[in-house]
Design an enzyme around this catalytic site. Structure first.
Site: not given
Length: 207
Positions: A26, A63
């Protein structure tokens, strides 16, 4: 004979531009902010502003773990044929308590894959909150330097170290940097990447 004359008169096909593959989570996928504001896109703009030939391919996924990156990397290498691979992974491994030995195995595998494909791997150091305990956090952080040394690859310091204590530099979740923080992330990456790109001035002062 006529065929040779015709062929010799054809323009040569331009060689493909060298590319930089960003394999991250991310922090590199511009989580919570406009994609164009993320540090990877700012890297793309800086490369263009300096008339460097490299294209930037952002294969980052929010993630993502080191295992996920390891599984995706072979196809990405085959598809994009990068000259440089930026490996910004491991943070989610730490948050999940993955044993450092497994993290090291995954990072080392990605470094080897990149090298075998003719690309220079670059590792990004990651850190986790201290509430995971000193033994684990120290072993986790040390993993990145150990892999970088063992495989003789550049190591980019922790991307958020420059502003980790500044609450205003993060979104409301306290984890992901704001759009305003992205240039500071790029300034952490650039001095380590610029020599690999052939940039004449590695300093981050020029935008």
């Amino acid at each position: 004979m006529l065929f040779l004359v015709l062929v010799s008169g054809m323009p040569l096909q331009a060689a493909a531009a060298p590319s930089v593959l960003v394999l991250g989570d991310s922090l590199s996928a511009a989580y919570g902010i406009p994609l164009e504001a993320g540090w990877v896109n700012l890297l793309r703009e800086r490369i263009r502003s300096r008339d460097l030939p490299h294209e930037v391919v952002n294969a980052s996924v929010s993630g993502e773990t080191s295992r996920g990156g390891r599984e995706r990397l072979p196809a990405l290498l085959a598809s994009h044929e990068p000259t440089i691979v930026l490996i910004e992974l491991g943070g989610n491994d730490g948050l999940r308590g993955l044993p450092p030995a497994r993290l090291r195995e995954n990072l080392a595998a990605m470094a080897r894959m990149s090298r075998d494909a003719g690309a220079m791997p670059v590792l990004f150091e990651m850190r986790i909150p201290s509430n995971y305990g000193p033994a684990y956090t120290e072993a986790f952080t040390a993993t990145f330097a150990a892999v970088a040394e063992a495989h003789e690859v550049p190591l980019v310091p922790f991307l958020l170290a420059d502003f980790a204590d500044d609450e205003d530099a993060f979104l409301d979740d306290g984890i992901h940097p704001t759009a305003a923080s992205q240039p500071r992330i790029l300034d952490t990456v650039w001095p380590h990447l610029a020599p690999l790109l052939g940039a004449s001035k590695p300093s981050a002062a020029r935008n």
